[in-house]
Design a protein around this motif. Sequence first.
Motif, PDB file in Angstrom:
ATOM      1  N   ARG A 244       0.816  -1.213   0.000  1.00  0.00           N
ATOM      2  CA  ARG A 244       0.000   0.000   0.000  1.00  0.00           C
ATOM      3  C   ARG A 244       0.854   1.269   0.000  1.00  0.00           C
ATOM      4  O   ARG A 244       0.498   2.289   0.608  1.00  0.00           O
ATOM      5  N   VAL A 245       1.966   1.227  -0.705  1.00  0.00           N
ATOM      6  CA  VAL A 245       2.852   2.388  -0.837  1.00  0.00           C
ATOM      7  C   VAL A 245       2.586   3.057  -2.185  1.00  0.00           C
ATOM      8  O   VAL A 245       2.773   2.423  -3.226  1.00  0.00           O
ATOM      9  N   PRO A 246       2.142   4.303  -2.215  1.00  0.00           N
ATOM     10  CA  PRO A 246       1.943   4.971  -3.497  1.00  0.00           C
ATOM     11  C   PRO A 246       3.271   5.192  -4.221  1.00  0.00           C
ATOM     12  O   PRO A 246       4.321   5.335  -3.572  1.00  0.00           O
ATOM     13  N   VAL A 247       3.218   5.196  -5.539  1.00  0.00           N
ATOM     14  CA  VAL A 247       4.416   5.272  -6.378  1.00  0.00           C
ATOM     15  C   VAL A 247       4.349   6.487  -7.281  1.00  0.00           C
ATOM     16  O   VAL A 247       3.311   6.760  -7.904  1.00  0.00           O
ATOM     17  N   MET A 248       5.469   7.196  -7.371  1.00  0.00           N
ATOM     18  CA  MET A 248       5.610   8.286  -8.328  1.00  0.00           C
ATOM     19  C   MET A 248       6.480   7.790  -9.484  1.00  0.00           C
ATOM     20  O   MET A 248       7.658   7.466  -9.300  1.00  0.00           O
ATOM     21  N   LEU A 249       5.883   7.718 -10.673  1.00  0.00           N
ATOM     22  CA  LEU A 249       6.617   7.304 -11.865  1.00  0.00           C
ATOM     23  C   LEU A 249       7.372   8.489 -12.446  1.00  0.00           C
ATOM     24  O   LEU A 249       6.966   9.644 -12.298  1.00  0.00           O
ATOM     25  N   ASP A 250       8.446   8.190 -13.152  1.00  0.00           N
ATOM     26  CA  ASP A 250       9.249   9.247 -13.770  1.00  0.00           C
ATOM     27  C   ASP A 250       8.884   9.374 -15.252  1.00  0.00           C
ATOM     28  O   ASP A 250       7.756   9.702 -15.573  1.00  0.00           O
ATOM     29  N   LEU A 289      -2.240   4.925 -20.582  1.00  0.00           N
ATOM     30  CA  LEU A 289      -2.299   4.415 -19.209  1.00  0.00           C
ATOM     31  C   LEU A 289      -3.278   5.198 -18.339  1.00  0.00           C
ATOM     32  O   LEU A 289      -3.452   4.868 -17.162  1.00  0.00           O
ATOM     33  N   LYS A 290      -3.879   6.246 -18.921  1.00  0.00           N
ATOM     34  CA  LYS A 290      -4.829   7.103 -18.192  1.00  0.00           C
ATOM     35  C   LYS A 290      -4.180   7.734 -16.957  1.00  0.00           C
ATOM     36  O   LYS A 290      -4.763   7.805 -15.878  1.00  0.00           O
ATOM     37  N   LEU A 291      -2.959   8.229 -17.163  1.00  0.00           N
ATOM     38  CA  LEU A 291      -2.222   8.926 -16.118  1.00  0.00           C
ATOM     39  C   LEU A 291      -2.016  10.377 -16.538  1.00  0.00           C
ATOM     40  O   LEU A 291      -1.490  10.644 -17.622  1.00  0.00           O
ATOM     41  N   GLU A 292      -2.438  11.291 -15.689  1.00  0.00           N
ATOM     42  CA  GLU A 292      -2.287  12.719 -15.975  1.00  0.00           C
ATOM     43  C   GLU A 292      -1.037  13.223 -15.254  1.00  0.00           C
ATOM     44  O   GLU A 292      -0.963  13.186 -14.027  1.00  0.00           O
ATOM     45  N   PRO A 293      -0.021  13.686 -15.985  1.00  0.00           N
ATOM     46  CA  PRO A 293       1.219  14.095 -15.326  1.00  0.00           C
ATOM     47  C   PRO A 293       1.036  15.351 -14.474  1.00  0.00           C
ATOM     48  O   PRO A 293       0.226  16.224 -14.793  1.00  0.00           O
ATOM     49  N   LEU A 294       1.814  15.425 -13.407  1.00  0.00           N
ATOM     50  CA  LEU A 294       1.755  16.597 -12.538  1.00  0.00           C
ATOM     51  C   LEU A 294       2.497  17.781 -13.144  1.00  0.00           C
ATOM     52  O   LEU A 294       2.139  18.934 -12.895  1.00  0.00           O
ATOM     53  N   LEU A 295       3.548  17.500 -13.914  1.00  0.00           N
ATOM     54  CA  LEU A 295       4.392  18.565 -14.448  1.00  0.00           C
ATOM     55  C   LEU A 295       4.683  18.323 -15.929  1.00  0.00           C
ATOM     56  O   LEU A 295       4.735  17.190 -16.393  1.00  0.00           O
ATOM     57  N   ARG A 296       4.899  19.423 -16.632  1.00  0.00           N
ATOM     58  CA  ARG A 296       5.377  19.374 -18.017  1.00  0.00           C
ATOM     59  C   ARG A 296       6.494  20.403 -18.132  1.00  0.00           C
ATOM     60  O   ARG A 296       6.242  21.597 -18.346  1.00  0.00           O
ATOM     61  N   LEU A 297       7.726  19.934 -17.967  1.00  0.00           N
ATOM     62  CA  LEU A 297       8.877  20.831 -17.912  1.00  0.00           C
ATOM     63  C   LEU A 297       9.894  20.551 -19.015  1.00  0.00           C
ATOM     64  O   LEU A 297      11.020  21.052 -18.958  1.00  0.00           O
ATOM     65  N   ASP A 298       9.517  19.765 -20.007  1.00  0.00           N
ATOM     66  CA  ASP A 298      10.416  19.409 -21.115  1.00  0.00           C
ATOM     67  C   ASP A 298      11.684  18.700 -20.646  1.00  0.00           C
ATOM     68  O   ASP A 298      12.729  18.794 -21.283  1.00  0.00           O
ATOM     69  N   MET A 299      11.582  18.001 -19.530  1.00  0.00           N
ATOM     70  CA  MET A 299      12.721  17.224 -19.040  1.00  0.00           C
ATOM     71  C   MET A 299      12.826  15.919 -19.813  1.00  0.00           C
ATOM     72  O   MET A 299      11.827  15.386 -20.280  1.00  0.00           O
ATOM     73  N   ARG A 300      14.045  15.413 -19.943  1.00  0.00           N
ATOM     74  CA  ARG A 300      14.235  14.129 -20.627  1.00  0.00           C
ATOM     75  C   ARG A 300      15.501  13.431 -20.128  1.00  0.00           C
ATOM     76  O   ARG A 300      16.196  12.775 -20.877  1.00  0.00           O
ATOM     77  N   LEU A 301      15.783  13.596 -18.859  1.00  0.00           N
ATOM     78  CA  LEU A 301      17.015  13.062 -18.290  1.00  0.00           C
ATOM     79  C   LEU A 301      16.871  11.642 -17.789  1.00  0.00           C
ATOM     80  O   LEU A 301      17.798  10.842 -17.875  1.00  0.00           O
ATOM     81  N   GLY A 302      15.713  11.280 -17.254  1.00  0.00           N
ATOM     82  CA  GLY A 302      15.602  10.003 -16.559  1.00  0.00           C
ATOM     83  C   GLY A 302      16.110  10.157 -15.134  1.00  0.00           C
ATOM     84  O   GLY A 302      16.019  11.231 -14.535  1.00  0.00           O
ATOM     85  N   GLU A 303      16.640   9.081 -14.582  1.00  0.00           N
ATOM     86  CA  GLU A 303      17.213   9.075 -13.227  1.00  0.00           C
ATOM     87  C   GLU A 303      16.180   9.323 -12.122  1.00  0.00           C
ATOM     88  O   GLU A 303      16.545   9.573 -10.984  1.00  0.00           O
ATOM     89  N   ALA A 304      14.891   9.361 -12.446  1.00  0.00           N
ATOM     90  CA  ALA A 304      13.836   9.754 -11.504  1.00  0.00           C
ATOM     91  C   ALA A 304      13.814  11.254 -11.266  1.00  0.00           C
ATOM     92  O   ALA A 304      13.183  11.734 -10.316  1.00  0.00           O
ATOM     93  N   SER A 305      14.463  12.025 -12.147  1.00  0.00           N
ATOM     94  CA  SER A 305      14.609  13.467 -11.924  1.00  0.00           C
ATOM     95  C   SER A 305      13.274  14.202 -11.970  1.00  0.00           C
ATOM     96  O   SER A 305      12.980  15.032 -11.091  1.00  0.00           O
ATOM     97  N   GLY A 306      12.453  13.943 -12.973  1.00  0.00           N
ATOM     98  CA  GLY A 306      11.152  14.607 -13.050  1.00  0.00           C
ATOM     99  C   GLY A 306      10.230  14.194 -11.923  1.00  0.00           C
ATOM    100  O   GLY A 306       9.506  15.023 -11.362  1.00  0.00           O
ATOM    101  N   ALA A 307      10.269  12.923 -11.565  1.00  0.00           N
ATOM    102  CA  ALA A 307       9.430  12.434 -10.467  1.00  0.00           C
ATOM    103  C   ALA A 307       9.840  13.074  -9.149  1.00  0.00           C
ATOM    104  O   ALA A 307       8.999  13.401  -8.308  1.00  0.00           O
ATOM    105  N   ALA A 308      11.143  13.260  -8.954  1.00  0.00           N
ATOM    106  CA  ALA A 308      11.611  13.886  -7.718  1.00  0.00           C
ATOM    107  C   ALA A 308      11.093  15.320  -7.603  1.00  0.00           C
ATOM    108  O   ALA A 308      10.676  15.745  -6.515  1.00  0.00           O
ATOM    109  N   VAL A 309      11.113  16.040  -8.692  1.00  0.00           N
ATOM    110  CA  VAL A 309      10.583  17.405  -8.666  1.00  0.00           C
ATOM    111  C   VAL A 309       9.092  17.380  -8.318  1.00  0.00           C
ATOM    112  O   VAL A 309       8.599  18.200  -7.535  1.00  0.00           O
ATOM    113  N   ALA A 310       8.366  16.423  -8.867  1.00  0.00           N
ATOM    114  CA  ALA A 310       6.924  16.336  -8.633  1.00  0.00           C
ATOM    115  C   ALA A 310       6.579  15.989  -7.183  1.00  0.00           C
ATOM    116  O   ALA A 310       5.487  16.317  -6.719  1.00  0.00           O
TER     117      ALA A 310
END
Length: 335
Positions: A244-250, A289-310
């Motif tokens: 029951r741990v929620p997950v933030m995808l990158d 996947l019917k997932l609405e992203p929290l952010l749109r910042l033109d990131m494309r690095l990976g590493e969980a970087s966008g998810a960390a910001v979110a």
Amino acid sequence: MMFPTPAAFAAALADPIVPDEAAIAHARARQASLTKPPGSLGRLEDLAVFIAGWQAQARPQIRRARAVVFAGNHGVTAHGVSAFPAAVTAQMVANFEAGGAAINALAGAAGLELKVVALDLDRPTADFTQAPAMTEAECLAAMSAGADSVSNDLDLLVVGEMGIGNSTAAAAIAARSIGGNGADWVGPGTGVDRFGIARKVAVIDRALTRHGDAPATPFETLRRLGGREIAAIAGAVVRARQLRVPVMLDGFITCAAVAPLAAVPGAIGHCLAGHCSAEPGHARLLSALKLEPLLRLDMRLGEASGAAVAVNIVRAALAAHDGMATFAEAGVSAG
């Protein structure tokens, strides 16, 4: 080993685990009582209710959150599908461990502990145009390593990846899971030119043909077309739902890792999309996947970087949900 057999993985994936409806109802009632017009905090309100449901408490908090970056190498890089050599995977893992990468800084800013899981970097997966990327045992080991990175004391899990060649694997998985061919899903990844993109398309189409008669199960899709880091993400996501741990995808790769899982109803219901990356296939994959992203910042690095910001957005949502006064507490008329 958390997943000793493909059947064990399938059984874990099929667990009928859903958010706590009582906590959701109490969280919504609290939102309705806070000193603001109903709905005026928009998606922040929805995020608070979402986390409440998975934490099974009306006023959820993030006391402990972890970002896990999984790393793996891909045999398909032999076809020239990446702008960088496979050796960069291990070099970037060393950079993560030394604290010098973007995810180190962004995880710190988001209050995330960071864990790096390198998966047999000296043994790339097989070239999936010729054979399955992994044997059953290799795939199960990677999935179990992902599951082992999740503990029941976490309030939020963030998943990320590092693996030269993995945008090719992700595009192949997306095509097999969602539909289409290589051209529908391929992007520049780490920055290949138009000739590199053409090679990626050709490689993916060959792989889709090569594995076209394979069972269309989540496990077989991941083991045939994925990488160890992609299989580990899938294992982590399945285990997080069990706990029951929620997950933030990158980005594109992490979302592709869960695309095969989404065939099972509710399997990714505990997942949030941190952002929509600049990789062309990511927006299409999020829509499927019917997932609405929290952010749109033109990131494309990976590493969980966008998810960390979110994660900072989620923290803000929970701070407002927990810290605001109700109309009764503030002595404000509710109208």
